[in-house]
Scaffold this motif. Structure first.
Motif, short mmCIF file in Angstrom:
data_model
loop_
_atom_site.label_atom_id
_atom_site.label_comp_id
_atom_site.label_asym_id
_atom_site.label_seq_id
_atom_site.Cartn_x
_atom_site.Cartn_y
_atom_site.Cartn_z
N ARG A 40 38.90 43.94 51.42
CA ARG A 40 38.76 42.71 50.63
C ARG A 40 40.13 42.14 50.25
N TRP A 41 41.06 43.03 49.87
CA TRP A 41 42.40 42.58 49.50
C TRP A 41 43.07 41.84 50.66
N LEU A 60 42.14 38.30 51.24
CA LEU A 60 42.57 37.32 50.23
C LEU A 60 43.96 36.77 50.52
N ASP A 90 46.70 34.34 52.16
CA ASP A 90 46.64 32.93 52.55
C ASP A 90 48.02 32.32 52.37
N HIS A 100 42.48 30.11 40.45
CA HIS A 100 42.79 31.43 40.98
C HIS A 100 44.28 31.74 40.80
N TRP A 142 47.84 33.50 42.15
CA TRP A 142 48.62 33.92 43.31
C TRP A 142 49.69 34.91 42.87
N LYS A 189 39.69 41.02 39.76
CA LYS A 189 40.09 39.80 40.49
C LYS A 189 39.96 39.99 42.00
N VAL A 190 40.31 41.19 42.47
CA VAL A 190 40.15 41.46 43.90
C VAL A 190 38.67 41.44 44.27
N GLY A 201 37.38 37.87 44.17
CA GLY A 201 38.09 36.94 45.03
C GLY A 201 38.88 35.87 44.32
N THR A 202 39.33 36.14 43.09
CA THR A 202 40.07 35.12 42.33
C THR A 202 41.57 35.40 42.29
N HIS A 225 45.04 35.87 45.08
CA HIS A 225 45.47 35.68 46.46
C HIS A 225 46.93 36.12 46.61
N HIS A 226 47.32 36.39 47.84
CA HIS A 226 48.68 36.88 48.10
C HIS A 226 49.13 36.38 49.46
#
Length: 489
Positions: free
Chosen positions: A307-308, A311, A313, A349, A351, A423-424, A427-428, A430-431
């Motif tokens: 899942r990580w 995320l 993007d 979300h 980052w 958060k992971v 899905g809120t 991102h990295h």
């Protein structure tokens, strides 16, 4: 140095000797080429140890030399073996045999840590001292190294897995044990430091030798070297040697009939009952990794790594005033990291990315001061001893930067740890798919604090730097365009 006859040194001969324990992948041998098998066997007999056929084959391949020279056929070598096969004993025999056969030989070894390397060497030193050659060697212990000194002025010593550890030295062999524990950054730096120390040996052979059990997705250095080693098998000009003992990845790992490829089990070094116990007590992924010596692509981690990774993007970069900074010094002050976090104004979300990470702490105060000059939202860190040392240094020499830093309380750390995992999961967060942060999260460990769990400071420093920055963003209310109107009753 000796040679075997071409009849007892052919591929067919070795395949017949090893049977089903023959490695799944192996660099080729040159039948009849000079090698160090005889001298290693001689030392093994002195220590009352008899090499198994697969161990003889490993020694034969690793130590092959180019006919008419003292150069090793393989200037670098990767040996992948499962647990319970005597890998440590075998590699130590190779190193010590080289010291005994060559005067003024210099060999250095390292492992997951300097402590592990020292223990590996001291265990072997005890075996040597209890043998008939025990009176001919000495064991020296110093703050930065432990070494065995042989009668012919050869030395076998240890060094920490740090890039500066071998600076200024000249060695004939450098050995790195259990390289699955190295990150890509650390492994490349250590290897980059080791290789130049081997290049001065023009009159004698030099070799970088690495060994390991297979790793996980977090073993980024081993994954890199494994790919390079596999490619070398298709290149007859390559000087990178490779042996891998592992199971067929298509087998049922729990089927006992599929276990007998394992050299330790097939030759009696490990009992079938022991393997059954391992299967029952270890998780399936760990059993596959340590016994079958296969890369585990589904890790049992604190954070869902599939899942990580989903995320990752490309972010829209924020204004500096919207960015929170977090930093962390790991528990043994070996590495430090600085992270940035910000909130996406459209989605709400968060980052996160690593700004900088590196060895030691000397660079960190100046880095924080430079960041402070850009006037971010703020700078945060957890209140733990190694971070407190940085705070004391800033309090003495840079009070302005010191005043910018907020330290997390234990309650804030509990919330930050739980919030990151949440958060992971939802899905809120991102990295930008940075290897250092990915590895840090993949290797994350937790410890209990009161009724909750928090991340351990024995994790890689990138994780704590990240959650410190994220916690500061969480403390800021998200922007809203909604006008709140209160109506009278």
């Amino acid at each position: 140095m000796s040679s075997l006859s071409t009849e007892e040194d052919s591929l067919e001969y070795w395949q017949d000797q090893l049977g089903q324990t023959f490695p799944r992948y192996s660099s080729p041998i040159t039948p009849g080429a000079p090698n160090e098998l005889r001298q290693v066997e001689m030392l093994a007999r002195i220590l009352d140890f008899e090499l198994k056929p697969y161990q003889r084959y490993v020694v034969r391949v690793i130590t092959e030399k180019i006919p008419g020279t003292d150069e090793y056929r393989w200037s670098s070598f990767l040996l992948l073996m499962p647990r319970q096969v005597g890998k440590t004993t075998l590699t130590r025999l190779i190193l010590a045999a080289r010291c005994l056969a060559n005067s003024r030989h210099r060999i250095m070894l390292s492992a997951q840590s300097l402590k592990d390397a020292r223990q590996l060497l001291l265990d072997f030193a005890n075996e040597l001292q209890d043998s008939v050659i025990g009176d001919t060697l000495k064991v020296r212990m110093a703050a930065d190294t432990t070494r065995i000194e042989f009668h012919n002025k050869s030395r076998l010593g240890t060094f920490p897995p740090l890039p500066e550890a071998l600076h200024g030295s000249s060695n004939h062999t450098v050995y790195l044990d259990e390289v699955f524990s190295y990150s890509e950054e650390q492994g490349n730096l250590v290897m980059g430091a080791a290789l130049p120390t081997l290049q001065n040996q023009t009159d004698e052979g030099a070799q970088l030798l690495m060994s390991s059990t297979q790793g996980t997705l977090a073993s980024t250095f081993l994954i890199q070297q494994h790919e390079e080693a596999r490619k070398s098998l298709d290149n007859p000009e390559s000087t990178y040697g490779f042996i891998e003992f592992s199971a067929d990845p298509n087998i049922d790992p729990n089927d006992e009939e599929s276990w007998w490829w394992h050299p330790g089990l097939a030759t009696g070094l490990v009992r079938l009952s022991t393997v059954r116990t391992l299967r029952d007590k270890l998780s399936e992924s760990e059993f596959i990794r340590t016994f079958h010596n296969l890369l585990t692509t589904s890790e049992e981690t604190v954070v869902d790594m599939v899942r990580w990774k989903g995320l990752a993007d490309n972010p829209v970069l924020p204004n500096r005033s919207q960015v929170a900074i977090g930093f962390e010094v790991d528990a043994d002050r070996r590495r430090s990291a600085v992270a940035a976090a910000w909130r996406d104004a459209e989605t709400g979300h968060i980052w996160v990315r690593i700004i900088r990470s590196g060895y030691g702490t000397s660079w960190l105060p100046q880095c924080l001061a430079k960041i402070r000059e850009s006037r971010p939202l703020g700078i945060a860190a957890d209140k733990h001893p190694q971070n407190n040392v940085i705070m004391l240094e800033l309090q003495t020499f840079d009070t302005e930067t010191h005043a910018w830093i907020d330290l997390m309380t234990p309650e804030m750390l509990k919330t930050a740890s739980a919030s990151f995992i949440a958060k992971v999961e939802d899905g809120t967060i991102h990295h930008v798919n940075q290897a250092g942060l990915n590895v840090s999260i993949a290797k994350a460990q937790r410890r209990k604090m009161g009724e909750s769990f928090v991340f351990s400071h024995y994790n890689e420093c990138e994780l704590f730097a990240a959650i410190s920055a994220i916690q500061m963003i969480d403390a800021e209310p998200p922007p809203t365009d909604t006008e709140i109107v209160f109506f009278d009753d």
